[in-house]
Each structure stands twice: as C-alpha cells, then as structure tokens.
Enzyme design. Structure first.
Site, mmCIF file in Angstrom:
data_model
loop_
_atom_site.group_PDB
_atom_site.id
_atom_site.type_symbol
_atom_site.label_atom_id
_atom_site.label_comp_id
_atom_site.label_asym_id
_atom_site.label_seq_id
_atom_site.Cartn_x
_atom_site.Cartn_y
_atom_site.Cartn_z
ATOM 1 N N CYS A 148 0.764 -1.249 0.014
ATOM 2 C CA CYS A 148 -0.030 0.006 0.098
ATOM 3 C C CYS A 148 0.843 1.194 0.034
ATOM 4 O O CYS A 148 1.743 1.570 0.885
ATOM 5 C CB CYS A 148 -0.958 0.150 1.185
ATOM 6 N N CYS A 166 0.529 3.294 3.367
ATOM 7 C CA CYS A 166 1.211 2.602 4.262
ATOM 8 C C CYS A 166 2.776 2.782 4.230
ATOM 9 O O CYS A 166 3.402 3.184 5.129
ATOM 10 C CB CYS A 166 0.812 1.216 4.439
ATOM 11 N N ASN A 212 -13.340 9.733 -1.899
ATOM 12 C CA ASN A 212 -13.582 8.570 -2.897
ATOM 13 C C ASN A 212 -13.609 7.283 -2.422
ATOM 14 O O ASN A 212 -12.562 6.855 -1.735
ATOM 15 C CB ASN A 212 -12.786 8.701 -4.139
ATOM 16 N N HIS A 225 -6.312 3.040 0.362
ATOM 17 C CA HIS A 225 -6.123 3.383 1.819
ATOM 18 C C HIS A 225 -6.909 4.452 2.184
ATOM 19 O O HIS A 225 -6.563 5.621 1.483
ATOM 20 C CB HIS A 225 -4.797 3.800 2.244
ATOM 21 N N HIS A 240 -8.521 7.896 2.793
ATOM 22 C CA HIS A 240 -7.955 9.005 2.587
ATOM 23 C C HIS A 240 -8.971 10.106 2.488
ATOM 24 O O HIS A 240 -10.000 9.982 1.630
ATOM 25 C CB HIS A 240 -6.907 9.070 1.677
ATOM 26 N N HIS A 280 -9.491 13.925 0.986
ATOM 27 C CA HIS A 280 -8.743 15.010 0.193
ATOM 28 C C HIS A 280 -9.507 16.458 1.197
ATOM 29 O O HIS A 280 -10.638 16.295 1.186
ATOM 30 C CB HIS A 280 -9.368 15.029 -1.074
HETATM 31 P P1 DGP Z 1 -8.300 8.836 -4.854
HETATM 32 O O1 DGP Z 1 -8.406 9.155 -6.403
HETATM 33 O O2 DGP Z 1 -9.108 9.478 -4.045
HETATM 34 O O3 DGP Z 1 -7.821 7.631 -4.481
HETATM 35 O O4 DGP Z 1 -6.904 9.704 -4.784
HETATM 36 C C1 DGP Z 1 -5.687 9.313 -4.378
HETATM 37 C C2 DGP Z 1 -4.607 10.638 -4.294
HETATM 38 O O5 DGP Z 1 -3.640 10.564 -3.582
HETATM 39 C C3 DGP Z 1 -4.452 11.263 -5.652
HETATM 40 O O6 DGP Z 1 -5.128 12.480 -5.662
HETATM 41 C C4 DGP Z 1 -2.972 11.246 -5.792
HETATM 42 C C5 DGP Z 1 -2.388 10.971 -4.406
HETATM 43 N N1 DGP Z 1 -1.340 10.049 -4.666
HETATM 44 C C6 DGP Z 1 -1.132 8.992 -5.172
HETATM 45 N N2 DGP Z 1 0.203 8.527 -4.752
HETATM 46 C C7 DGP Z 1 0.893 9.533 -4.110
HETATM 47 C C8 DGP Z 1 2.138 9.592 -3.554
HETATM 48 O O7 DGP Z 1 2.860 8.656 -3.501
HETATM 49 N N3 DGP Z 1 2.314 10.819 -2.815
HETATM 50 C C9 DGP Z 1 1.362 11.749 -2.735
HETATM 51 N N4 DGP Z 1 1.667 12.779 -1.871
HETATM 52 N N5 DGP Z 1 0.133 11.527 -3.160
HETATM 53 C C10 DGP Z 1 -0.100 10.590 -3.904
#
Ligand code: DGP
Length: 113
Positions: A4, A7, A86, A97, A99, A101
């Site tokens: 993940c 994680c 989402n 995981h 989250h 926004h």
């Molecule tokens: P979602 O589509 O709701 O699962 O959004 C996942 C978000 O996570 C997306 O806006 C980009 C962000 N994201 C993905 N990988 C990384 C990462 O490695 N670092 C950071 N800072 N954000 C990430």
C-alpha cells in the site's frame, strides 16, 4: 499492508510533504493537486476505504474529523474548504487506503461530480 503506497508513506519508505502528524493520523500534500491547497488526511493504520469503517475503527475517523479544522487553520484555509473521499470503483478511488482530500485556498467549483 506491504503493497500500500500510503502505508509506505506512513512508514517513511516513500517521502511526502507532511502538513500534520500525530500518533494515529498523517496529513500530506497531494502529489497531483486539484486546488491551490490540496492535502490528504489518512489514518496511520490501514483501512481500505469508507466501506471498511466500522464500530471498532471509527474512532480514528472521528479523530480525523476533529483534526481537519486544526490543520485547515494551520495552513491558512480561513475562507472554507472541501473535504472529499472517493470510495471504490464507481467513486474513482485509486489508492485503497482511506484518505480524505482537503481542497481550498481558492473558490472551488460548485460541481462535485
Ligand atoms: P483517490 O483517487 O481519491 O484515490 O486519490 C488518491 C490521491 O493520492 C490522488 O489525488 C493522488 C495522490 N497520490 C497518489 N500517490 C501519491 C504519492 O505517492 N504521494 C502523494 N503525496 N500523493 C499521492
């Protein structure tokens, strides 16, 4: 969860631009910002999505929602902001995981979908 991404960010295996951290929550700037201010707030323990919130893990979700206004103040979101999560395929969740926004720093679109 060893595979993940979030994680790995919690463990420090992948770097992130942290905006807040405590024992059970981490907030960091989104790698692909959709607004002037766009950070993610996650539980440090792995919860896959909103679909996996239950009576035994909802305390961390409650904590996240009491923490978001504090982080928002800290980063200067004094004129409001949007909190989005989402969930699953139809919800376009890309990282499995939980989250939240947090978007702001400018006038956001009225459209949410
Ligand atoms: P979602 O589509 O709701 O699962 O959004 C996942 C978000 O996570 C997306 O806006 C980009 C962000 N994201 C993905 N990988 C990384 C990462 O490695 N670092 C950071 N800072 N954000 C990430």
């Amino acid at each position: 969860m060893s595979d993940c991404i979030f994680c790995k960010i919690v463990n420090g295996d992948i770097p992130s631009s942290k905006v807040y951290e405590d024992d059970c929550v981490l907030a960091f700037n989104d790698i692909n910002p959709q607004a002037k201010v766009h950070f993610l707030v996650i539980p440090k323990s792995h919860i896959g999505s909103v679909d996996e919130i239950n009576e035994s893990n909802s305390n961390v979700v409650s904590h996240i929602f009491t923490t978001i206004p504090k982080i928002a103040k800290k980063v200067g979101l004094t004129n409001g902001y949007r909190v989005i999560t989402n969930c699953g395929q139809d919800g376009c969740q890309s990282v499995k995981h939980l989250h939240f926004h947090v978007l702001g720093g400018e006038q956001l679109s009225e459209k949410m979908a």
